[in-house]
Design a protein around this motif. Structure first.
Motif, PDB file in Angstrom:
ATOM      1  N   GLY A  80      71.227 130.835  25.780  1.00 20.36           N
ATOM      2  CA  GLY A  80      72.575 131.437  26.769  1.00 20.36           C
ATOM      3  C   GLY A  80      72.311 130.530  27.834  1.00 20.36           C
ATOM      4  O   GLY A  80      72.443 129.658  28.503  1.00 20.36           O
ATOM      5  N   GLY A  81      72.828 131.608  29.158  1.00 18.87           N
ATOM      6  CA  GLY A  81      72.970 130.962  30.140  1.00 18.87           C
ATOM      7  C   GLY A  81      71.351 130.776  30.740  1.00 18.87           C
ATOM      8  O   GLY A  81      70.455 130.887  30.110  1.00 18.87           O
ATOM      9  N   PRO A  82      71.954 130.410  31.854  1.00 13.65           N
ATOM     10  CA  PRO A  82      69.935 130.268  32.550  1.00 13.65           C
ATOM     11  C   PRO A  82      69.472 131.116  32.969  1.00 13.65           C
ATOM     12  O   PRO A  82      70.329 132.545  33.726  1.00 13.65           O
ATOM     13  N   SER A  83      68.455 131.183  32.335  1.00  8.23           N
ATOM     14  CA  SER A  83      67.544 132.589  32.901  1.00  8.23           C
ATOM     15  C   SER A  83      67.945 133.689  34.590  1.00  8.23           C
ATOM     16  O   SER A  83      67.075 132.023  35.694  1.00  8.23           O
ATOM     17  N   PRO A  84      67.485 133.712  34.989  1.00  8.99           N
ATOM     18  CA  PRO A  84      67.045 134.680  36.784  1.00  8.99           C
ATOM     19  C   PRO A  84      66.026 134.640  36.553  1.00  8.99           C
ATOM     20  O   PRO A  84      66.324 135.108  37.954  1.00  8.99           O
ATOM     21  N   VAL A  85      65.025 134.098  36.188  1.00  9.94           N
ATOM     22  CA  VAL A  85      63.380 134.416  36.334  1.00  9.94           C
ATOM     23  C   VAL A  85      62.902 133.476  35.942  1.00  9.94           C
ATOM     24  O   VAL A  85      62.640 133.378  35.071  1.00  9.94           O
ATOM     25  N   ALA A 132      76.616 133.184  23.831  1.00 13.53           N
ATOM     26  CA  ALA A 132      75.998 131.995  25.029  1.00 13.53           C
ATOM     27  C   ALA A 132      77.600 132.205  26.020  1.00 13.53           C
ATOM     28  O   ALA A 132      77.301 132.098  26.645  1.00 13.53           O
ATOM     29  N   ALA A 133      78.418 132.977  25.112  1.00 14.11           N
ATOM     30  CA  ALA A 133      79.792 132.424  25.403  1.00 14.11           C
ATOM     31  C   ALA A 133      80.163 133.464  26.526  1.00 14.11           C
ATOM     32  O   ALA A 133      81.205 133.656  27.337  1.00 14.11           O
ATOM     33  N   LEU A 134      79.744 135.087  26.002  1.00 17.04           N
ATOM     34  CA  LEU A 134      79.591 136.587  26.759  1.00 17.04           C
ATOM     35  C   LEU A 134      78.972 136.894  28.356  1.00 17.04           C
ATOM     36  O   LEU A 134      79.879 137.386  28.936  1.00 17.04           O
ATOM     37  N   GLU A 135      78.093 136.378  27.757  1.00 17.50           N
ATOM     38  CA  GLU A 135      76.573 137.256  28.578  1.00 17.50           C
ATOM     39  C   GLU A 135      76.852 135.929  30.025  1.00 17.50           C
ATOM     40  O   GLU A 135      76.401 134.903  30.076  1.00 17.50           O
ATOM     41  N   PRO A 136      77.202 136.470  31.246  1.00 14.04           N
ATOM     42  CA  PRO A 136      77.361 135.617  32.456  1.00 14.04           C
ATOM     43  C   PRO A 136      75.703 135.732  32.858  1.00 14.04           C
ATOM     44  O   PRO A 136      75.961 135.164  33.482  1.00 14.04           O
ATOM     45  N   VAL A 137      74.584 136.300  32.285  1.00  9.05           N
ATOM     46  CA  VAL A 137      72.940 135.486  32.990  1.00  9.05           C
ATOM     47  C   VAL A 137      72.483 135.405  31.892  1.00  9.05           C
ATOM     48  O   VAL A 137      72.336 135.959  30.967  1.00  9.05           O
ATOM     49  N   GLY A 138      72.260 134.611  31.796  1.00  8.30           N
ATOM     50  CA  GLY A 138      71.307 134.767  30.573  1.00  8.30           C
ATOM     51  C   GLY A 138      69.330 136.017  30.036  1.00  8.30           C
ATOM     52  O   GLY A 138      69.607 136.107  31.421  1.00  8.30           O
ATOM     53  N   ARG A 139      69.638 135.615  29.148  1.00  5.35           N
ATOM     54  CA  ARG A 139      68.747 136.746  28.868  1.00  5.35           C
ATOM     55  C   ARG A 139      67.153 137.031  29.515  1.00  5.35           C
ATOM     56  O   ARG A 139      66.038 138.070  28.849  1.00  5.35           O
ATOM     57  N   GLY A 140      66.702 135.571  29.993  1.00  4.55           N
ATOM     58  CA  GLY A 140      65.522 135.283  30.951  1.00  4.55           C
ATOM     59  C   GLY A 140      64.350 136.479  29.814  1.00  4.55           C
ATOM     60  O   GLY A 140      63.941 135.607  28.718  1.00  4.55           O
ATOM     61  N   VAL A 141      63.441 136.706  30.414  1.00  2.00           N
ATOM     62  CA  VAL A 141      62.478 136.967  29.353  1.00  2.00           C
ATOM     63  C   VAL A 141      62.303 138.738  28.416  1.00  2.00           C
ATOM     64  O   VAL A 141      61.815 139.053  27.576  1.00  2.00           O
ATOM     65  N   TYR A 147      54.207 134.808  24.870  1.00  2.00           N
ATOM     66  CA  TYR A 147      55.061 134.792  24.893  1.00  2.00           C
ATOM     67  C   TYR A 147      56.344 134.010  24.398  1.00  2.00           C
ATOM     68  O   TYR A 147      55.763 132.327  24.624  1.00  2.00           O
ATOM     69  N   VAL A 148      57.510 133.904  24.018  1.00  2.00           N
ATOM     70  CA  VAL A 148      58.113 132.984  23.434  1.00  2.00           C
ATOM     71  C   VAL A 148      59.676 133.738  23.838  1.00  2.00           C
ATOM     72  O   VAL A 148      60.643 135.617  23.308  1.00  2.00           O
ATOM     73  N   SER A 149      60.633 133.160  24.581  1.00  4.17           N
ATOM     74  CA  SER A 149      61.743 133.762  25.206  1.00  4.17           C
ATOM     75  C   SER A 149      62.507 133.601  24.117  1.00  4.17           C
ATOM     76  O   SER A 149      62.890 132.625  23.265  1.00  4.17           O
ATOM     77  N   ALA A 150      63.920 134.452  24.326  1.00  2.05           N
ATOM     78  CA  ALA A 150      64.723 134.530  23.543  1.00  2.05           C
ATOM     79  C   ALA A 150      65.292 132.875  23.894  1.00  2.05           C
ATOM     80  O   ALA A 150      65.857 132.168  22.400  1.00  2.05           O
ATOM     81  N   ASP A 151      65.897 131.932  24.801  1.00  2.00           N
ATOM     82  CA  ASP A 151      66.150 131.181  24.368  1.00  2.00           C
ATOM     83  C   ASP A 151      65.117 129.474  24.480  1.00  2.00           C
ATOM     84  O   ASP A 151      65.990 128.855  23.243  1.00  2.00           O
ATOM     85  N   ALA A 152      63.734 130.132  24.124  1.00  3.11           N
ATOM     86  CA  ALA A 152      63.307 129.270  23.339  1.00  3.11           C
ATOM     87  C   ALA A 152      63.213 129.164  21.883  1.00  3.11           C
ATOM     88  O   ALA A 152      62.868 128.410  21.280  1.00  3.11           O
ATOM     89  N   GLY A 153      63.219 130.838  21.831  1.00  4.08           N
ATOM     90  CA  GLY A 153      63.469 130.815  19.883  1.00  4.08           C
ATOM     91  C   GLY A 153      65.099 129.977  19.912  1.00  4.08           C
ATOM     92  O   GLY A 153      65.206 129.527  18.276  1.00  4.08           O
ATOM     93  N   HIS A 167      72.450 142.298  32.865  1.00  7.14           N
ATOM     94  CA  HIS A 167      71.476 142.156  33.110  1.00  7.14           C
ATOM     95  C   HIS A 167      72.146 143.123  34.666  1.00  7.14           C
ATOM     96  O   HIS A 167      72.608 143.021  34.964  1.00  7.14           O
ATOM     97  N   ALA A 168      70.945 143.082  35.111  1.00 10.99           N
ATOM     98  CA  ALA A 168      70.207 143.656  36.638  1.00 10.99           C
ATOM     99  C   ALA A 168      69.179 143.437  37.469  1.00 10.99           C
ATOM    100  O   ALA A 168      68.152 143.504  36.524  1.00 10.99           O
ATOM    101  N   SER A 169      69.590 143.650  38.762  1.00  7.46           N
ATOM    102  CA  SER A 169      68.131 143.628  39.530  1.00  7.46           C
ATOM    103  C   SER A 169      68.202 144.117  41.069  1.00  7.46           C
ATOM    104  O   SER A 169      69.063 144.311  41.382  1.00  7.46           O
ATOM    105  N   ALA A 170      67.038 144.368  41.379  1.00  7.55           N
ATOM    106  CA  ALA A 170      67.101 144.614  42.458  1.00  7.55           C
ATOM    107  C   ALA A 170      65.668 144.113  43.362  1.00  7.55           C
ATOM    108  O   ALA A 170      64.570 143.603  43.051  1.00  7.55           O
TER     109      ALA A 170
END
Length: 405
Positions: free
Chosen positions: A100-105, A327-336, A85-91, A168-171
């Motif tokens: 992007g922003g910090p990952s929510p996970v 990176a400028a637009l998305e308020p939450v990182g893409r995480g996984v 597994y390689v995250s978008a941030d690692a890419g 992004h959304a979480s529950a």
């Protein structure tokens, strides 16, 4: 659900709980031998570090597509292969692009690899009930639409040609998520349906991805970019095939993927084997192309990851400029999400793009969805398309659940 075998056709999928893209020989017959983790902010080049780890464990990652000794052992049985597994941030780190922003996970590493050995142990089942709470969005539909308009403005200035915008959304949840994650992994149309989890149970990723980021097999490297979405009805299919906007967006990404493969050392001429074919994922039609090239020389994993990550269909064009917009637009990182997730075997590599993917971290479940924005994009329609992509994931997670306490 379907899975793509070496022939390029479709066969029955792995049993629920199998890692994404695991071959039939490893279904329900593997045990984690050792793993590698790298988080954003750690030192070193993640592409080189994970390559060295996998090479040390007997996989031919310096010569992808060339057979290695699948009977090699490390005191625990024969090596079956490895999940990667390689995250978008690692890419982004691998290509010196803006993350992007910090990952929510944050508990989930940005690069994770696990080497599997053969065993007769079955996959563990669910151990109890699962209760899901209400979803919280990281941005409102209005904020999402405003982000789409800002991309259109950037296109009008000539800064970019296309940008993929993701929400992004979480529950919250309580209980054992195993059964819910398996419902996600078995959604119809998931070429990479599967689950990857930490050995200690702290986190898990479930994917229903239909999209091939990169595959190396039988002396060829290929990618299957997906771009263009309509409801899976007869009218929706006609609309997708007739849409000049969707076709232009799709061809732009096909060209980007052609360039990505052409940058690989040791590859021959890149060709488009199939253009704008329509295939189904859950209740949606999506347009898919196939781009490939022969391997004329030796291709290593590190070079391959740098060439294709993050995936062009979830970044935009030009890729580096699109990542700056993201990176400028998305308020939450893409995480996984929007990364790479799949399998490295003794004679092949098969990584899916981690779209239609969810993650759990012990207290919340996370999901992402978005779409590619061009000059002709309608902001409200783009918001609706993202919701249509997220809908089957949320429904699968909620299926047969009791009310959240």
């Amino acid at each position: 659900m379907v899975h793509a075998p070496a022939s390029g056709g479709y066969s029955e999928v792995p049993p629920p709980g199998a890692p994404p893209a695991a071959p039939a020989s490893c279904h329900a017959r593997h045990h984690a031998l050792r793993s590698f983790s790298w988080h954003r902010g750690d030192s070193g080049d993640p592409a080189e570090l994970v390559t060295a780890f996998l090479e040390d464990n007997g996989l031919p990652v310096r010569k992808l597509g060339r057979s290695a000794d699948k009977n090699q052992t490390y005191g625990h049985g024969a090596i079956c292969g490895a999940s990667l597994y390689v995250s978008a941030d690692a890419g982004c780190v691998m290509i010196n692009a803006t993350p992007g922003g910090p990952s929510p996970v944050p508990v989930i590493p940005d690069v994770y690899a696990v080497v599997w050995v053969h065993t007769e142990d079955p996959f563990p089942g669910s151990t109890g009930s699962w209760n899901l709470g209400p979803w919280a969005e990281s941005w409102s539909p209005r904020q999402h639409a405003d982000a789409v308009q800002r991309v259109r403005d950037a296109i009008g200035r000539g800064d970019v040609y296309q940008v993929n915008v993701v929400g992004h959304a979480s529950a919250p949840y309580t209980g054992d998520p195993t059964a819910a994650l398996r419902r996600v992994a078995t959604l119809p149309g998931a070429r990479y349906g599967g689950i990857l989890a930490a050995p200690d149970g702290r986190w898990a990723i479930a994917t229903a991805s239909p999209e091939t980021l990169v595959e190396v097999r039988h002396g060829r490297v290929l990618t299957r970019p997906i771009k263009g979405t309509r409801p899976a009805t007869a009218q929706g299919r006609r609309e997708l095939l007739a849409s000049a906007k969707e076709r232009a967006e799709h061809i732009m990404i096909v060209d980007l993927e052609r360039n990505d493969l052409a940058r690989l050392p040791g590859t021959g001429p890149v060709r488009v084997d199939k253009l704008f074919a329509v295939r189904r994922w859950c209740g949606l039609w999506q347009a898919e192309s196939v781009v490939s090239a022969p391997l004329a020389g030796e291709v290593g994993l590190a070079d391959l990851l740098r060439a294709v990550c993050p995936g062009g269909s979830v970044t935009g064009a030009p890729k580096i400029a699109a990542l700056e917009q993201i990176a400028a637009l998305e308020p939450v990182g893409r995480g996984v999400s929007m990364g790479a997730l799949g399998w490295i075997g003794h004679d092949h590599l098969d990584l899916g793009l981690s779209i239609r993917t969810v993650a759990v971290d012990g207290s919340r479940v996370h999901a992402w969805a978005g779409g590619g924005i061009t000059a002709d994009s309608d902001p409200e329609a783009e918001v609706a398309e993202a919701a249509a992509k997220a809908g089957p994931l949320r429904a699968a997670l909620a299926g047969g659940l009791t009310a959240f306490a």
